[in-house]
Design an enzyme around this catalytic site. Structure first.
Site, PDB file in Angstrom:
ATOM      1  N   CYS A  12       1.688   4.043   2.550  1.00  0.00           N
ATOM      2  CA  CYS A  12       2.449   3.291   1.547  1.00  0.00           C
ATOM      3  C   CYS A  12       2.998   4.286   0.522  1.00  0.00           C
ATOM      4  O   CYS A  12       2.624   5.464   0.530  1.00  0.00           O
ATOM      5  CB  CYS A  12       1.548   2.268   0.863  1.00  0.00           C
ATOM      6  SG  CYS A  12       0.218   3.065  -0.075  1.00  0.00           S
ATOM      7  N   HIS A  40      -8.847   6.456   2.037  1.00  0.00           N
ATOM      8  CA  HIS A  40      -9.869   6.014   2.980  1.00  0.00           C
ATOM      9  C   HIS A  40      -9.449   6.319   4.411  1.00  0.00           C
ATOM     10  O   HIS A  40      -9.215   5.419   5.207  1.00  0.00           O
ATOM     11  CB  HIS A  40     -10.150   4.521   2.790  1.00  0.00           C
ATOM     12  CG  HIS A  40     -10.811   4.229   1.480  1.00  0.00           C
ATOM     13  ND1 HIS A  40     -10.536   3.126   0.721  1.00  0.00           N
ATOM     14  CD2 HIS A  40     -11.739   4.932   0.790  1.00  0.00           C
ATOM     15  CE1 HIS A  40     -11.265   3.149  -0.374  1.00  0.00           C
ATOM     16  NE2 HIS A  40     -12.002   4.239  -0.363  1.00  0.00           N
ATOM     17  N   GLU A 128     -10.802   1.022  -6.962  1.00  0.00           N
ATOM     18  CA  GLU A 128      -9.719   0.508  -7.812  1.00  0.00           C
ATOM     19  C   GLU A 128     -10.278  -0.437  -8.881  1.00  0.00           C
ATOM     20  O   GLU A 128      -9.850  -0.421 -10.036  1.00  0.00           O
ATOM     21  CB  GLU A 128      -8.689  -0.232  -6.943  1.00  0.00           C
ATOM     22  CG  GLU A 128      -7.512  -0.746  -7.756  1.00  0.00           C
ATOM     23  CD  GLU A 128      -6.651  -1.709  -6.972  1.00  0.00           C
ATOM     24  OE1 GLU A 128      -6.312  -1.411  -5.816  1.00  0.00           O
ATOM     25  OE2 GLU A 128      -6.331  -2.783  -7.519  1.00  0.00           O
ATOM     26  N   THR A 163      -5.285  -4.966  -5.922  1.00  0.00           N
ATOM     27  CA  THR A 163      -3.953  -4.931  -5.305  1.00  0.00           C
ATOM     28  C   THR A 163      -3.958  -5.248  -3.804  1.00  0.00           C
ATOM     29  O   THR A 163      -2.955  -5.706  -3.274  1.00  0.00           O
ATOM     30  CB  THR A 163      -3.302  -3.537  -5.492  1.00  0.00           C
ATOM     31  OG1 THR A 163      -4.204  -2.563  -4.958  1.00  0.00           O
ATOM     32  CG2 THR A 163      -3.012  -3.242  -6.947  1.00  0.00           C
ATOM     33  N   CYS A 191      -0.326  -5.998  -4.357  1.00  0.00           N
ATOM     34  CA  CYS A 191       0.687  -4.995  -4.016  1.00  0.00           C
ATOM     35  C   CYS A 191       1.648  -5.566  -2.970  1.00  0.00           C
ATOM     36  O   CYS A 191       1.213  -6.011  -1.895  1.00  0.00           O
ATOM     37  CB  CYS A 191      -0.017  -3.748  -3.477  1.00  0.00           C
ATOM     38  SG  CYS A 191       1.103  -2.588  -2.722  1.00  0.00           S
ATOM     39  N   ASN A 221      -7.616  -2.542   2.526  1.00  0.00           N
ATOM     40  CA  ASN A 221      -6.401  -3.176   3.054  1.00  0.00           C
ATOM     41  C   ASN A 221      -6.380  -3.177   4.578  1.00  0.00           C
ATOM     42  O   ASN A 221      -5.855  -4.093   5.202  1.00  0.00           O
ATOM     43  CB  ASN A 221      -5.148  -2.532   2.436  1.00  0.00           C
ATOM     44  CG  ASN A 221      -4.804  -1.204   3.071  1.00  0.00           C
ATOM     45  OD1 ASN A 221      -4.110  -1.154   4.065  1.00  0.00           O
ATOM     46  ND2 ASN A 221      -5.300  -0.111   2.507  1.00  0.00           N
TER      47      ASN A 221
HETATM   48  S1  SF4 Z   1      -1.277  -0.318  -4.817  1.00  0.00           S
HETATM   49 FE1  SF4 Z   1      -2.434   0.708  -3.213  1.00  0.00          FE
HETATM   50  S2  SF4 Z   1      -1.524  -0.097  -1.316  1.00  0.00           S
HETATM   51 FE2  SF4 Z   1      -0.062  -0.549  -2.953  1.00  0.00          FE
HETATM   52  S3  SF4 Z   1       1.402   1.171  -2.986  1.00  0.00           S
HETATM   53 FE3  SF4 Z   1      -0.264   1.648  -4.447  1.00  0.00          FE
HETATM   54  S4  SF4 Z   1      -1.749   2.845  -3.277  1.00  0.00           S
HETATM   55 FE4  SF4 Z   1      -0.428   1.791  -1.809  1.00  0.00          FE
END
Ligand code: SF4
Length: 295
Positions: A12, A40, A128, A163, A191, A221
């Site tokens: 991402c 991860h 997070e 997120t 997200c 995720n």
């Molecule tokens: S919130 Fe997490 S999944 Fe979304 S862009 Fe940022 S690092 Fe990637």
């Protein structure tokens, strides 16, 4: 046999940004410290470790003398209390926190300043959430399900999400709160990149006979993608091609491969290659990664 690499795949934007930053810093000067796994994904972390990334899992493991050394805040963010200690030791700080995570911090601080009782929907042990909780000085409750939340008379509730959760996990808590409290402010901090992957996996799972979801066991995720796929088709969550078993593939004509936001495209291609090896497939050269095996 057809193999479909489910788009979007690869890192991402947040992970791409952090990994790019780490690579650049390590090229400039061969050492960088990070608190907790950068992302991860074991293979990627091992690759970066070989370039000079030093991962510590506690402050005790971090050298006391930080002068002349650099310390990276990973994409998940870092509790300010830990960051303060790292600064005290003299490290030069490089902030790799994903902008979407930073936006969630700002929303949490705003809700707290407005006097809302803050509720964070997510996995308590996820880094997070540790960063988010730290940003508001620990003045928030972390819940994953509505059952974990108790209501008090006159509550003014401010609700945010980790997120990478499933939208239904967030909305379940919001819906329960809406039935109980007079004033409720829910800010959607899910997200969008994660949501797009979830939707793509849901659609692909309806047209394939097997879905392979590639990514770290501890990647939230990635786990959510596997959960979604398993509702519609056979699904295995694996970390690397050597975990693939030939018996899973037998009799399957359409196989999907998806990956978490910290799974590089090379990992998906490696799994695709392993399927070809196991099943004697030939790539028909299509851009979307479909592979055809002569029947
Ligand atoms: S919130 Fe997490 S999944 Fe979304 S862009 Fe940022 S690092 Fe990637």
């Amino acid at each position: 046999m057809e193999i479909e690499l489910v788009r979007p795949y690869g890192f991402c934007s947040g992970v791409r940004r952090t990994v790019g930053l780490v690579e650049r810093l390590l090229r400039e000067r061969g050492q960088l410290y990070c608190f907790g796994e950068l992302i991860h994904n074991l293979e990627e972390v091992a690759r970066l470790a070989a370039l000079g990334l030093r991962t510590v899992s506690s402050l005790e493991e971090l050298p006391i003398e930080g002068a002349g050394k650099r310390f990276l805040i990973r994409a998940h963010g870092l509790p300010p209390q830990i960051l303060e200690e790292v600064k005290q030791r003299g490290y030069q700080i490089v902030d790799g926190t994903c902008p979407r995570v930073l936006a969630a911090h700002s929303e949490a601080l705003r809700l707290a300043a407005e006097g809302y009782r803050l509720v964070l929907v997510g996995h308590r042990e996820h880094p997070e959430l540790a960063g988010l909780l730290g940003a508001v000085g620990g003045r928030a409750e972390v819940v994953l399900t509505p059952e974990e939340l108790s209501f008090r008379p006159g509550d003014r509730l401010g609700v945010l999400s980790q997120t990478t959760l499933l939208p239904e996990q967030f909305t379940a808590v919001v819906a329960a709160a809406a039935r109980q409290v007079r004033e409720l402010k829910a800010v959607n901090t899910l997200c969008q990149e994660t949501l797009r992957r979830q939707e793509a996996v849901r659609e692909a799972a309806c047209r394939v006979e097997l879905m392979l979801v590639i990514g770290g066991r501890n990647s939230s995720n990635t786990a959510r993608l596997a959960e979604i796929a398993a509702r519609y088709t056979g699904c295995y969550h694996i970390e690397s091609p050597n975990q693939l078993e030939r018996r899973w593939l037998m009799g399957k004509h359409r196989i999907g491969i998806s990956g978490g936001t910290s799974t590089p495209e090379t990992s998906l291609r490696a799994v695709q290659g392993e399927i070809e090896r196991l099943m004697g497939g030939v790539n028909d050269g299509k851009e979307d990664g479909r592979v055809r095996r002569e029947q």
